[in-house]
Scaffold this active site. Structure first.
Site, short mmCIF file in Angstrom:
data_model
loop_
_atom_site.label_atom_id
_atom_site.label_comp_id
_atom_site.label_asym_id
_atom_site.label_seq_id
_atom_site.Cartn_x
_atom_site.Cartn_y
_atom_site.Cartn_z
N HIS A 189 31.03 35.73 50.19
CA HIS A 189 31.83 35.85 51.41
C HIS A 189 30.92 36.45 52.48
CE1 HIS A 189 35.00 37.64 53.96
NE2 HIS A 189 35.88 36.88 53.33
N ASP A 247 31.52 42.63 44.58
CA ASP A 247 32.65 42.42 45.49
C ASP A 247 33.82 41.93 44.64
OD1 ASP A 247 34.56 41.28 47.12
OD2 ASP A 247 33.16 40.13 48.35
N GLN A 288 38.36 39.28 45.26
CA GLN A 288 39.08 38.11 44.77
C GLN A 288 39.43 38.25 43.29
OE1 GLN A 288 41.17 35.35 45.90
NE2 GLN A 288 39.63 35.86 47.43
N LYS A 299 44.78 41.87 48.78
CA LYS A 299 44.59 40.72 47.90
C LYS A 299 45.38 40.92 46.60
CE LYS A 299 41.44 38.59 50.50
NZ LYS A 299 40.01 38.35 50.38
N CYS A 306 35.18 31.87 55.21
CA CYS A 306 34.20 32.95 55.39
C CYS A 306 33.03 32.79 54.43
CB CYS A 306 34.82 34.33 55.19
SG CYS A 306 36.12 34.73 56.32
#
Ligand code: PLP
Length: 412
Positions: A129, A206, A209, A232, A370
């Protein structure tokens, strides 16, 4: 939400009652919400916590002696512990509240300026991202360090052999997402972390997600930094966390200066507060933090095993049904993937698809998600993306398929 302990399947019709927004009509049609990878919906249990905060104990925290401030402080710190337990961090002060994943990554990238020299190498994956690319590019500009890219194959899986080769450059830091928001790929982060550590590199994952699908254990992973956003995973926007090992938080300089993050201030010199406050300058998003804790409690009550099993079912069903549409191509076909489907229909612009099916009440995302480098890799300008959550149904997927066929007939 009623607990359905008697078996291991998720009772989706019961769960849907927790989400008032799913009752909404869009253009006279019942909403079908398939943009969960951009933001998830909020259950009544979390909405109630937000409403209760502003109705009964809204106050600034960590400073007031009065009752409301005490209550707000206690609830905020309880939420930090809920998050700590969820991710199995060793200490609650390793959980830093931020405004979200983007902010969390910027805290680390800013701090690494003091550790880096010219000629240092950083490794990034090909499927990040923008928020896990741009802060590091800014860091490279400031320090003269360089960034190398771990390539991926056509299925959207990282090339682990190239990764091994790149580790010979002795990078200082590797940053990679746990799950790609654009492709749904679940990356082998255990292996990535182990191998990075074997050459002395730190790893930032990260998890934005991954958090709605997988319960990660930061101690078991031995990850240095793990970041995510509440929105999220059924929480509100504007709140997230940076998990970092205590040793890093001690070494990293603060990101912002201000109130809350100090222990003593004179015009000559300021000494910083201890952890976690050193990284939490200013009045935080108190309500957001508390609601984040509630969102985690909610998802754990549903159960991550059930969520994963159910979403896998949705993914297989949707993949099969979508591929039956002539001219439809899916981007991101990794063996190990979650309920995100990026696709295009031959001869149709993703934006037009998204606009037409919105008229039919169906919300999907279109564009680059993104993640422009991924689109460049496939030589496309963007995709349509349907991303499913545990409150979605196969009947909704059928509606998507019907809507796409209609749109295709109009556009081709
Ligand atoms: C959503 C997302 C982000 C950005 O999260 P923000 O809440 O906008 O800061 C970063 N990485 C991934 C993989 C995401 O899905």
């Amino acid at each position: 939400m009623k607990k359905n302990n008697q078996n291991n399947t998720l009772n989706v019709l019961e769960i849907r009652k927790d989400f008032p927004i799913l009752e909404r009509k869009i253009n006279g049609k019942q909403l079908v919400y398939f943009d969960n990878a951009a933001t998830s919906q909020t259950p009544q249990q979390v909405i109630d916590v937000i409403s209760d905060y502003y109705s009964t104990y809204n106050a600034n925290i960590h400073r007031g002696v009065h009752q409301l401030s005490q209550e707000a402080t206690d609830k905020y710190e309880d939420a930090r512990q809920t998050i700590q337990k969820h991710f199995n961090a060793k200490h609650s002060h390793e959980i830093i509240f931020t405004s979200g994943t983007t902010h969390s990554i910027n805290v680390v990238a800013h701090g690494f300026e003091t550790f880096l020299q010219k000629k240092d190498v950083l490794l990034v994956s090909a499927m990040e991202h923008h928020s896990n690319i741009v802060p590091w590019q800014m860091l490279c500009e400031k320090t003269g360090a360089t960034m190398e890219v771990i390539p991926m194959n056509n299925q959207g899986e990282l090339d682990m052999r190239s990764y091994e080769m790149l580790l010979k450059l002795k990078p200082k830091l590797v940053f990679v997402n746990h799950i790609s928001n654009a492709l749904g790929t679940i990356n082998p982060i255990d292996e990535i972390i182990n191998q990075a550590h074997s050459v002395g590199a730190a790893v930032l994952v990260d998890g934005a997600q991954a958090c709605p699908h997988i319960k990660s254990d930061v101690q078991n992973l031995d990850v240095d930094f793990y970041v995510t956003s509440a929105h999220k995973m059924c929480g509100p926007t504007g709140i997230g966390v940076l998990y970092a090992k205590e040793k890093w938080l001690k070494k990293l300089p603060p990101y912002q200066g201000g109130g809350e993050m100090i222990s003593e201030v004179t015009f000559e010199k300021t000494s910083y507060a201890g952890l976690p406050h050193k990284f939490e300058a200013g009045t935080p998003n108190v309500c957001g933090g508390i609601a984040f804790g509630a969102a985690i409690d909610y998802m754990n009550a549903v159960g991550f095993d059930k969520i994963a099993a159910y979403e896998n079912e949705l993914l297989s069903y949707a993949t099969k049904e979508l591929l039956a549409i002539e001219g439809l191509k899916i981007y991101g076909t990794a063996k190990n993937k979650t309920s995100v489907i990026s696709f295009n229909i031959e001869g149709v612009h993703a934006y037009d698809l998204g606009t037409i099916i919105d008229k039919l009440g169906i919300a999907i995302r279109t564009g680059q998600h993104c993640a422009q480098p991924i689109m460049d890799f496939y030589g496309i300008s963007g995709t349509a993306r349907a991303s499913f959550a545990f409150y979605n149904t196969k009947a909704e997927i059928d509606q998507l398929v019907t809507a796409l066929k209609k749109a295709k007939a109009m556009l081709c």
